[in-house]
Motif scaffolding. Structure first.
Motif, short mmCIF file in Angstrom:
data_model
loop_
_atom_site.label_atom_id
_atom_site.label_comp_id
_atom_site.label_asym_id
_atom_site.label_seq_id
_atom_site.Cartn_x
_atom_site.Cartn_y
_atom_site.Cartn_z
N GLY A 88 0.72 -1.12 0.08
CA GLY A 88 0.02 -0.06 0.09
C GLY A 88 0.79 1.22 -0.06
O GLY A 88 0.57 2.35 0.81
N GLY A 89 2.04 1.26 -0.70
CA GLY A 89 2.78 2.32 -0.88
C GLY A 89 4.16 2.04 -0.21
O GLY A 89 4.98 2.93 -0.23
N GLY A 90 4.12 1.31 0.84
CA GLY A 90 5.33 0.92 1.63
C GLY A 90 6.55 0.65 0.68
O GLY A 90 6.10 -0.25 -0.28
N CYS A 91 7.70 1.21 0.96
CA CYS A 91 8.77 0.86 0.05
C CYS A 91 9.77 -0.37 0.30
O CYS A 91 10.69 -0.61 -0.51
N HIS A 92 9.13 -1.15 1.14
CA HIS A 92 9.97 -2.28 1.62
C HIS A 92 9.05 -3.42 1.96
O HIS A 92 7.87 -2.88 2.61
N ASN A 120 13.36 -1.64 -5.06
CA ASN A 120 13.88 -0.55 -4.26
C ASN A 120 15.39 -0.86 -3.92
O ASN A 120 15.28 -2.14 -3.19
#
Lengths: 214, 117
Positions: A88-92, A120
């Motif tokens: 939901g948008g978290g990069c990890h 990422n």
């Protein structure tokens, strides 16, 4: 009044990651955290690995993406158990998310768990998931300077994969600079130069994976 | 990218500070002192903003975050010299030109202390 604390900021995540690690070890599962930039070919590498290990290792996959289940659907087509995590948008990915995914998988019937992290090169290495080894990927079209720009992730890798080597004749990619930059950060991890398109180099990569003990 | 990364990290910082403050029976947290290494990829410009939002109506409401930045240091495998790894260039020892080395500073990422009353 000043109170000493001296506590790692990510200690809560680290504790859950340790629990995940113990659960996986108890079930005899080798878990691999696959990290690379978006488009480096993480899913293609996983699909190649599944194909190469067919009949030899029981593989399962956790897919981490911001949204959607495009990658999970590709994996599911092979008949491999797969769980999609949407951050939901978290990069990890983080350890609690992986904990949830582990609860959806038949761990007693799995030998190798491939965890595809969110594309990422910055944050993923800071968040332990419970994996046994960290694999960091890069690809020829991204250029030879990725390790120089993102030293942190290349330094922590247990294994490195350079994908899309079939494109080398068409791209100004200086393999010498890439290899030297990787070695400066990480003297020990093996570097596998592969093409998920042609299958070049996949055998050596898979042999290394098979050699990892729980 | 930093946006979504720093939010959960800030949440962790708040939880750690609140737990230690409550254990000590403190009435209020005035400041939180962090130690953060240069290799952690952590951006600090948004952290106070998130912190102010997350800490509302807690013991840490209004607390000031201070960050001690630890510069990256590498020790050469070959000659043992310690050096600051260069930005944007391959890490080579300035003394003997050997590649790389062991990172001895720059990975710190912890809550060092809190100031309470």
């Amino acid at each position: 009044m000043e109170l000493p604390v001296l506590e790692q900021i990510l200690s809560a995540n680290d504790r859950i990651a340790l629990d995940n690690r113990k659960l996986l070890q108890a079930q005899g599962v080798v878990a691999v955290n696959v990290m690379a930039s978006p488009g480096a070919g993480k899913t293609s590498l996983i699909l190649r690995t599944i194909g190469a290990l067919e009949g030899r290792r029981r593989v399962a996959v956790i897919e981490g993406d911001l949204a959607g289940r495009v990658d999970a659907d590709r994996v599911a087509e092979t008949g491999t158990p797969v769980v999609q995590i949407n951050t939901g948008g978290g990069c990890h990915l983080d350890a609690p998310q992986v904990r949830w995914a582990l609860e959806q998988l038949p761990l007693d019937r799995i030998d190798l768990l491939l965890i595809e992290n969110v594309g990422n090169l910055v944050c993923p290495p800071g968040f332990a998931l419970g994996e046994q080894v960290k694999v960091v990927g890069a690809s020829v079209p991204e250029g030879q300077d990725k390790p120089i720009k993102y030293p942190g992730i290349f330094a922590v890798a247990d294994g490195l994969v350079l994908n899309k080597v079939d494109l080398a004749p068409y791209i100004d990619f200086d393999a010498g600079v890439f290899r030297t930059a990787v070695r400066a950060l990480n003297a020990g991890a093996p570097l596998f130069e592969v093409s998920c398109k042609t299958g070049e180099g996949i055998a050596a990569w898979v042999a290394w994976l098979e050699g990892i003990k729980t | 990218m930093a946006v979504m990364h720093e939010l959960p990290v800030t949440q962790s910082i708040l939880e750690i500070a609140l737990r230690h403050a409550k254990r000590a029976g403190a009435g209020r947290i005035l400041a939180i002192n962090l130690t953060i290494g240069g290799l952690t990829g952590f951006v600090d410009d948004s952290i106070q903003f998130y912190f102010d939002y997350l800490s509302k109506d807690t013991l840490a409401d209004g607390a000031r975050l201070t960050i001690e930045r630890i510069a990256a240091r590498v020790r050469c495998h070959h000659c043992g010299a310690e050096y600051a790894p260069p930005d944007s260039r391959i890490w080579t020892c300035p003394q003997c030109e050997a590649l790389g080395g062991e990172v001895i500073a720059g990975k710190e990422f912890c809550v060092a202390s809190i100031e309470v009353e």
